[in-house]
Scaffold this active site. Structure first.
Site, PDB file in Angstrom:
ATOM      1  N   CYS A   1     -10.688  -2.839  -4.744  1.00 20.41           N
ATOM      2  CA  CYS A   1      -9.760  -3.853  -5.276  1.00 20.41           C
ATOM      3  C   CYS A   1     -10.524  -5.055  -5.824  1.00 20.41           C
ATOM      4  O   CYS A   1     -10.158  -5.617  -6.848  1.00 20.41           O
ATOM      5  CB  CYS A   1      -8.776  -4.288  -4.206  1.00 20.41           C
ATOM      6  SG  CYS A   1      -7.564  -3.017  -3.812  1.00 20.41           S
TER       7      CYS A   1
ATOM      8  N   GLU B   1       0.293   5.245   0.754  1.00 24.60           N
ATOM      9  CA  GLU B   1      -0.659   6.244   1.231  1.00 24.60           C
ATOM     10  C   GLU B   1      -0.295   7.644   0.760  1.00 24.60           C
ATOM     11  O   GLU B   1       0.862   7.917   0.433  1.00 24.60           O
ATOM     12  CB  GLU B   1      -0.727   6.213   2.763  1.00 24.60           C
ATOM     13  CG  GLU B   1      -1.316   4.902   3.267  1.00 24.60           C
ATOM     14  CD  GLU B   1      -1.460   4.830   4.778  1.00 24.60           C
ATOM     15  OE1 GLU B   1      -2.101   3.884   5.245  1.00 24.60           O
ATOM     16  OE2 GLU B   1      -0.932   5.710   5.481  1.00 24.60           O
TER      17      GLU B   1
ATOM     18  N   CYS C   1      -4.093   0.759  -2.708  1.00 22.89           N
ATOM     19  CA  CYS C   1      -3.919  -0.495  -1.971  1.00 22.89           C
ATOM     20  C   CYS C   1      -2.841  -1.374  -2.608  1.00 22.89           C
ATOM     21  O   CYS C   1      -2.551  -1.269  -3.796  1.00 22.89           O
ATOM     22  CB  CYS C   1      -5.220  -1.290  -1.983  1.00 22.89           C
ATOM     23  SG  CYS C   1      -6.614  -0.464  -1.241  1.00 22.89           S
TER      24      CYS C   1
ATOM     25  N   CYS D   1     -10.337  -4.791  -0.153  1.00 28.65           N
ATOM     26  CA  CYS D   1     -11.426  -3.812  -0.070  1.00 28.65           C
ATOM     27  C   CYS D   1     -12.294  -3.899  -1.320  1.00 28.65           C
ATOM     28  O   CYS D   1     -11.941  -4.542  -2.306  1.00 28.65           O
ATOM     29  CB  CYS D   1     -10.862  -2.406   0.125  1.00 28.65           C
ATOM     30  SG  CYS D   1     -10.248  -1.638  -1.391  1.00 28.65           S
TER      31      CYS D   1
ATOM     32  N   ASN E   1       0.839  -1.198   0.000  1.00 32.53           N
ATOM     33  CA  ASN E   1       0.000   0.000   0.000  1.00 32.53           C
ATOM     34  C   ASN E   1       0.878   1.253   0.000  1.00 32.53           C
ATOM     35  O   ASN E   1       1.956   1.274   0.581  1.00 32.53           O
ATOM     36  CB  ASN E   1      -1.002   0.000   1.164  1.00 32.53           C
ATOM     37  CG  ASN E   1      -0.359  -0.172   2.527  1.00 32.53           C
ATOM     38  OD1 ASN E   1       0.679  -0.801   2.664  1.00 32.53           O
ATOM     39  ND2 ASN E   1      -0.984   0.383   3.546  1.00 32.53           N
TER      40      ASN E   1
ATOM     41  N   GLU F   1      -3.031  -4.490  -3.403  1.00 31.06           N
ATOM     42  CA  GLU F   1      -3.550  -5.350  -4.473  1.00 31.06           C
ATOM     43  C   GLU F   1      -3.545  -4.615  -5.806  1.00 31.06           C
ATOM     44  O   GLU F   1      -3.205  -5.173  -6.847  1.00 31.06           O
ATOM     45  CB  GLU F   1      -4.991  -5.787  -4.167  1.00 31.06           C
ATOM     46  CG  GLU F   1      -5.158  -6.582  -2.886  1.00 31.06           C
ATOM     47  CD  GLU F   1      -5.491  -5.707  -1.683  1.00 31.06           C
ATOM     48  OE1 GLU F   1      -4.824  -4.668  -1.480  1.00 31.06           O
ATOM     49  OE2 GLU F   1      -6.419  -6.077  -0.936  1.00 31.06           O
TER      50      GLU F   1
HETATM   51 ZN    ZN Z   1      -8.077  -2.201  -1.752  1.00 29.45          ZN
END
Ligand code: ZN
Length: 148
Positions: A103, A48, A57, A100, A46, A59
């Site tokens: 994703c 940020e 993210c 999430c 990830n 993924e």
């Molecule tokens: Zn995600």
């Protein structure tokens, strides 16, 4: 020919990728390891943003890396997350991390119904899902099975 990795090995690569996380805001370090059909593994962590909304993210980092290298067929993805500092916002050590919603959508569009391996924050294989279990009745612009 390369030996197909076990789910445990794929999780270990996700754990390793999480070490590169750029997560100054959440302290939640996530790693993903996406397996292409030819056995190549693409990892991501990830990243940020101070804006929060631009955070991406692990993924999706792994997926966009793979797609940008020309990869189009995928089999599995392992996802691992670990909260450093132990604020406990993301559950206990036995918690299984799933992707999430954003994703799930992007992976289904570009990977199809792959296996998703959710790791515990202890780095063990926690649960294995089919992606369509995590995102049933998905919004897709065309039928991925028939190409229509
Ligand atoms: Zn995600």
């Amino acid at each position: 020919m390369t030996q197909r990795k076990t789910n445990e090995e794929l999780v270990a690569l996700a754990v390793e990728a999480s070490r590169n996380a750029v997560a100054p805001h959440s302290n939640f370090h996530v790693g993903a390891a996406l397996e292409a059909a030819n056995g190549t593994i693409y990892t991501g962590c990830n990243v940020e943003s101070d804006s929060y909304g631009l955070t991406i993210c692990a993924e999706r980092v792994a997926l966009t890396k793979a797609l940008s290298e020309g990869e189009r067929k995928f089999t599995r993805i392992a996802v691992f997350g670990e909260e450093l500092g132990g604020a406990g916002r993301f559950g206990s050590a036995s918690n299984v991390l799933g992707p999430c919603g954003a994703c799930r959508q992007l992976m289904l569009e570009h990977c199809g119904d792959i296996e998703v391996i959710g790791a515990t924050s202890g780095g063990e294989v926690g649960q294995v899902w089919q992606l369509t279990e995590l995102l049933p009745d998905a919004f897709l612009s065309r039928n991925r099975e028939t190409g229509e």
